[in-house]
Design an enzyme around this catalytic site. Structure first.
Site, PDB file in Angstrom:
ATOM      1  N   CYS A   1     107.046   1.430 -52.040  1.00  0.00           N
ATOM      2  CA  CYS A   1     107.603   1.824 -50.731  1.00  0.00           C
ATOM      3  C   CYS A   1     108.750   2.814 -50.916  1.00  0.00           C
ATOM      4  O   CYS A   1     108.854   3.793 -50.183  1.00  0.00           O
ATOM      5  CB  CYS A   1     108.180   0.620 -49.976  1.00  0.00           C
ATOM      6  SG  CYS A   1     107.179  -0.849 -49.969  1.00  0.00           S
ATOM      7  N   ASP A   2     109.647   2.532 -51.846  1.00  0.00           N
ATOM      8  CA  ASP A   2     110.918   3.266 -51.908  1.00  0.00           C
ATOM      9  C   ASP A   2     111.050   4.221 -53.095  1.00  0.00           C
ATOM     10  O   ASP A   2     112.011   4.991 -53.161  1.00  0.00           O
ATOM     11  CB  ASP A   2     112.090   2.256 -51.973  1.00  0.00           C
ATOM     12  CG  ASP A   2     112.128   1.358 -50.736  1.00  0.00           C
ATOM     13  OD1 ASP A   2     111.693   1.819 -49.666  1.00  0.00           O
ATOM     14  OD2 ASP A   2     112.580   0.205 -50.855  1.00  0.00           O
TER      15      ASP A   2
ATOM     16  N   CYS B   1     110.595  -3.041 -53.567  1.00  0.00           N
ATOM     17  CA  CYS B   1     109.262  -2.460 -53.454  1.00  0.00           C
ATOM     18  C   CYS B   1     109.246  -1.018 -53.966  1.00  0.00           C
ATOM     19  O   CYS B   1     109.657  -0.092 -53.251  1.00  0.00           O
ATOM     20  CB  CYS B   1     108.809  -2.520 -51.999  1.00  0.00           C
ATOM     21  SG  CYS B   1     107.180  -1.804 -51.735  1.00  0.00           S
TER      22      CYS B   1
END
Ligand code: NAP
Length: 304
Positions: A136-137, A133
């Protein structure tokens, strides 16, 4: 077999939010979860930095917080692996390894699973350089070099997103043509810090505790090359966990259960929330929103 007003299948953010809203709406609810721990995919996320109000929260802690909230309201949970769902004249019967459960309404919130590459150290290095992701990261790799694997819309969107943050982005694709929309391709290919690694597949992740490289092999010449990267973003498709409901409700060609934001599917009394639903953005915030919306739809359905 006691009949509930609503059964929620799955205890990720969508299922847990639906459970919280169900309790607050004074519905007789039961949450069935496959794992003994609630939270779904969030549990495996090292850090969540895009959920409003909780910057940088550890994914595991977030899953626990969602569950604690549901517990505080007295939501009943049962761990069982459901193997079959049958539509009856007034609801749904779910059969699992431990028993049978019946609800007038059913919310399927079973989530999705990122397709993995199957590399030897992929699981071990997930959260240690390997990510599924980018939104997200990605921020953890600011100013660093990373690789994105895949050639679809998600891979190309991820690569564009990462190229704005990272020093260099390699896009490793198994063919010499991207599957992604042409407009996305044009944007990607115009970025100066993006290098396309065509006709190549990932072979090996290197690094002790954290990823420090990715070995890729050319599919034609079989020659290998090591990319010095700290992050490897795998974007080779996701698989909805929808197999139990595919025969009950309409779905798209990828197996996502068709519904709008209200979670209403083609099957009366069957609702869908979270990543398993057809939707443009699969994130915790959108899963949570689905869970809340579904309960409003369930209430309306039960009042008929
Ligand atoms: P996808 O379209 O299925 O693309 C997966 C990519 O991964 C393909 O390029 C595929 O290569 C590659 N791949 C698959 N298995 C692989 C493996 N084992 N090793 C190496 N490469 C592999 O999946 P997605 O990008 O996750 O998108 C999912 C769906 O969401 C799609 O329908 C997409 O259009 C949609 N979506 C749309 C938008 C948008 O419209 N803005 C944004 C995001 C997602 P090949 O090309 O060689 O098959």
């Amino acid at each position: 077999m006691e009949k509930k007003q609503v059964i929620i299948l799955g205890s990720g953010p969508a299922g847990l939010t639906a459970a919280i809203y169900a309790k607050r709406a004074e519905l007789d609810v039961l949450v069935l979860e496959k794992n003994t721990m609630s939270g779904g995919q969030v549990l495996n996320t090292y850090e969540v930095d895009n959920y409003p109000g909780l910057p940088g929260i550890n994914g595991f802690d977030m899953g626990m917080k969602f569950r604690e909230h549901a517990d505080r309201l007295g939501v009943p949970f049962l761990s069982d692996e459901i193997t079959e769902i049958e539509r009856t004249k007034d609801g749904y019967v779910l059969r699992g390894n431990q028993g049978e459960y019946e609800g007038r309404a059913l919310i399927v919130a079973t989530g999705a699973t990122h397709r993995h590459l199957g590399l030897e150290r992929e699981e071990e290095l997930t959260g240690r350089g390997v990510s599924y992701c980018a939104t997200c990261d990605g921020a953890f790799f600011r100013g660093r070099d990373v690789a994105v694997i895949g050639g679809g819309d998600v891979a190309v969107e991820d690569a564009i997103f990462l190229a704005r943050l990272c020093r260099k982005v390699y896009v490793v694709h198994r063919r010499d043509e991207l599957r992604a929309a042409k407009s996305l391709q044009a944007r990607l290919l115009s970025m100066e810090n993006v290098e396309m690694v065509w006709n190549s597949v990932a072979k090996e992740l290197t690094g002790d505790d954290l990823v420090d490289g990715l070995i890729v092999a050319d599919t034609k010449t079989k020659e290998t090359r090591r990319l010095e990267v700290d992050g490897v973003f795998v974007a080779v498709g996701i698989l909805p966990n929808s197999s139990l409901a595919l025969e009950l409700a309409d779905h798209d060609e990828g197996g996502y259960l068709r519904a709008g934001e209200d979670g209403v599917t083609s099957a009366p009394g069957l609702f869908v929330a979270g990543d398993v639903r057809t939707k443009p953005l699969r994130q915790i915030v959108t899963a949570v929103s689905d869970g809340a919306n579904c309960i409003t739809s369930v209430e309306r359905y039960l009042e008929r």
